[in-house]
Scaffold this motif. Sequence first.
Motif, PDB file in Angstrom:
ATOM      1  N   UNK A   1       9.253 -11.939  13.619  1.00 49.68           N
ATOM      2  CA  UNK A   1       9.587 -11.940  12.276  1.00 49.68           C
ATOM      3  C   UNK A   1       8.349 -12.615  11.281  1.00 49.68           C
ATOM      4  N   UNK A   2       7.952 -13.891  11.927  1.00 51.41           N
ATOM      5  CA  UNK A   2       6.865 -14.802  11.311  1.00 51.41           C
ATOM      6  C   UNK A   2       5.759 -13.823  11.084  1.00 51.41           C
ATOM      7  N   UNK A   3       5.188 -13.189  12.025  1.00 51.57           N
ATOM      8  CA  UNK A   3       3.862 -12.313  11.979  1.00 51.57           C
ATOM      9  C   UNK A   3       4.124 -11.152  10.877  1.00 51.57           C
ATOM     10  N   UNK A   4       5.282 -10.600  10.811  1.00 49.71           N
ATOM     11  CA  UNK A   4       5.630  -9.658   9.738  1.00 49.71           C
ATOM     12  C   UNK A   4       5.485 -10.299   8.533  1.00 49.71           C
ATOM     13  N   UNK A   5       6.161 -11.545   8.395  1.00 50.08           N
ATOM     14  CA  UNK A   5       5.981 -11.934   6.986  1.00 50.08           C
ATOM     15  C   UNK A   5       4.704 -12.361   6.604  1.00 50.08           C
ATOM     16  N   UNK A   6       4.011 -12.775   7.624  1.00 51.96           N
ATOM     17  CA  UNK A   6       2.588 -13.205   7.261  1.00 51.96           C
ATOM     18  C   UNK A   6       1.651 -11.781   6.833  1.00 51.96           C
ATOM     19  N   UNK A   7       2.072 -10.676   7.511  1.00 54.79           N
ATOM     20  CA  UNK A   7       1.277  -9.457   7.282  1.00 54.79           C
ATOM     21  C   UNK A   7       1.762  -9.163   5.918  1.00 54.79           C
ATOM     22  N   UNK A   8       3.043  -9.083   5.468  1.00 54.85           N
ATOM     23  CA  UNK A   8       3.492  -8.745   4.138  1.00 54.85           C
ATOM     24  C   UNK A   8       2.717  -9.491   3.007  1.00 54.85           C
ATOM     25  N   UNK A   9       2.553 -10.949   3.412  1.00 56.14           N
ATOM     26  CA  UNK A   9       1.972 -11.768   2.314  1.00 56.14           C
ATOM     27  C   UNK A   9       0.452 -11.435   2.241  1.00 56.14           C
ATOM     28  N   UNK A  10      -0.074 -11.123   3.571  1.00 50.28           N
ATOM     29  CA  UNK A  10      -1.552 -10.970   3.218  1.00 50.28           C
ATOM     30  C   UNK A  10      -1.685  -9.558   2.543  1.00 50.28           C
ATOM     31  N   UNK A  11      -0.791  -8.570   2.958  1.00 53.97           N
ATOM     32  CA  UNK A  11      -1.006  -7.265   2.170  1.00 53.97           C
ATOM     33  C   UNK A  11      -0.681  -7.379   0.492  1.00 53.97           C
ATOM     34  N   UNK A  12       0.297  -8.319   0.217  1.00 45.31           N
ATOM     35  CA  UNK A  12       0.578  -8.441  -1.198  1.00 45.31           C
ATOM     36  C   UNK A  12      -0.656  -9.176  -1.914  1.00 45.31           C
TER      37      UNK A  12
ATOM     38  N   UNK B   1      -3.881  -8.972  -0.830  1.00 50.04           N
ATOM     39  CA  UNK B   1      -4.841  -8.039  -0.980  1.00 50.04           C
ATOM     40  C   UNK B   1      -4.621  -6.992  -2.004  1.00 50.04           C
ATOM     41  N   UNK B   2      -3.327  -6.673  -2.517  1.00 45.45           N
ATOM     42  CA  UNK B   2      -2.926  -5.887  -3.496  1.00 45.45           C
ATOM     43  C   UNK B   2      -3.373  -6.668  -4.884  1.00 45.45           C
TER      44      UNK B   2
ATOM     45  N   UNK C   1      -6.944  -7.276  -9.539  1.00 46.51           N
ATOM     46  CA  UNK C   1      -7.657  -8.103 -10.303  1.00 46.51           C
ATOM     47  C   UNK C   1      -9.014  -7.629 -10.272  1.00 46.51           C
ATOM     48  N   UNK C   2      -9.432  -7.409  -8.970  1.00 44.11           N
ATOM     49  CA  UNK C   2     -11.013  -6.838  -8.958  1.00 44.11           C
ATOM     50  C   UNK C   2     -11.080  -5.659  -9.934  1.00 44.11           C
ATOM     51  N   UNK C   3     -10.171  -4.614  -9.967  1.00 42.36           N
ATOM     52  CA  UNK C   3     -10.205  -3.459 -10.438  1.00 42.36           C
ATOM     53  C   UNK C   3     -10.044  -3.827 -11.987  1.00 42.36           C
ATOM     54  N   UNK C   4      -9.284  -4.604 -12.549  1.00 36.20           N
ATOM     55  CA  UNK C   4      -9.193  -5.058 -14.050  1.00 36.20           C
ATOM     56  C   UNK C   4     -10.411  -5.780 -14.482  1.00 36.20           C
ATOM     57  N   UNK C   5     -10.964  -6.299 -13.738  1.00 32.29           N
ATOM     58  CA  UNK C   5     -12.366  -7.041 -14.022  1.00 32.29           C
ATOM     59  C   UNK C   5     -13.311  -5.971 -14.166  1.00 32.29           C
ATOM     60  N   UNK C   6     -13.680  -5.136 -13.118  1.00 38.87           N
ATOM     61  CA  UNK C   6     -14.488  -3.861 -13.358  1.00 38.87           C
ATOM     62  C   UNK C   6     -14.573  -3.103 -14.675  1.00 38.87           C
ATOM     63  N   UNK C   7     -12.971  -2.884 -14.853  1.00 41.35           N
ATOM     64  CA  UNK C   7     -12.924  -1.990 -16.102  1.00 41.35           C
ATOM     65  C   UNK C   7     -13.332  -2.885 -17.498  1.00 41.35           C
ATOM     66  N   UNK C   8     -12.860  -4.128 -17.339  1.00 44.42           N
ATOM     67  CA  UNK C   8     -12.996  -5.053 -18.649  1.00 44.42           C
ATOM     68  C   UNK C   8     -14.812  -5.261 -18.730  1.00 44.42           C
ATOM     69  N   UNK C   9     -15.457  -5.208 -17.736  1.00 47.76           N
ATOM     70  CA  UNK C   9     -16.830  -5.356 -17.794  1.00 47.76           C
ATOM     71  C   UNK C   9     -17.544  -4.060 -18.277  1.00 47.76           C
ATOM     72  N   UNK C  10     -16.939  -3.057 -17.797  1.00 51.66           N
ATOM     73  CA  UNK C  10     -17.309  -1.777 -18.230  1.00 51.66           C
ATOM     74  C   UNK C  10     -17.143  -1.504 -19.655  1.00 51.66           C
TER      75      UNK C  10
END
Length: 192
Positions: free
Chosen positions: A2-13, A15-16, A21-30
């Motif tokens: 369960x601990x590994x699943x929670x860590x995986x979910x946290x890492x995925x969150x 990343x999202x 944020x990266x996509x927003x910054x690219x759109x702002x710069x463009x």
Amino acid sequence: MQRQAKQMIAVLALLVVFGAAYGGMRMYNRTQQEKESERKEAQKLYLADVKKEDISAFSYQNGDDTLEFVKEGEEWISKNEEGMKLNQASVESMLDGLVSLTAEETVEGAGSFSEYGLDSPQNVITVTTADGTLTLRIGMENTVTGQYYLAKGEEETLYLVSGSFPSVFKKELSDLEDTSAETEEADVTETK
């Protein structure tokens, strides 16, 4: 487990969140780059201020000669040597250079135009449209910047333009002649 699943979910969150944020910054710069391009385009000072399709005649000096051209229908013809077939693409290319001409700088407090070679200009380009005639006088080269001095009509303002612009209007009439018929004729003779 369960601990590994929670860590995986946290890492995925994370990343999202970082991906968004990266996509927003690219759109702002463009968007910022587009605004900057629009601002620069709005600041350009087009000196000819005519549309190519509105030009019905033009002339320029080549040494002691003044070369004159007039549009008849869809074709440009030479008034200097009637009957000469002109390379239409070459003439259109010259006009493209003219209508896209922008001032790179405006010279403030220029004083006498004779100091800039405009009392006896290197070239005088005259453009005729239905709205009237525009005259551009090209003076001497600024040897420090490589730009040329230019005066528009009877305006009191002096401009600096790209050093490559005067060469657009240094073509001799023979440089504008359409030799494609002669080339085709020579090709036919060689194949016989």
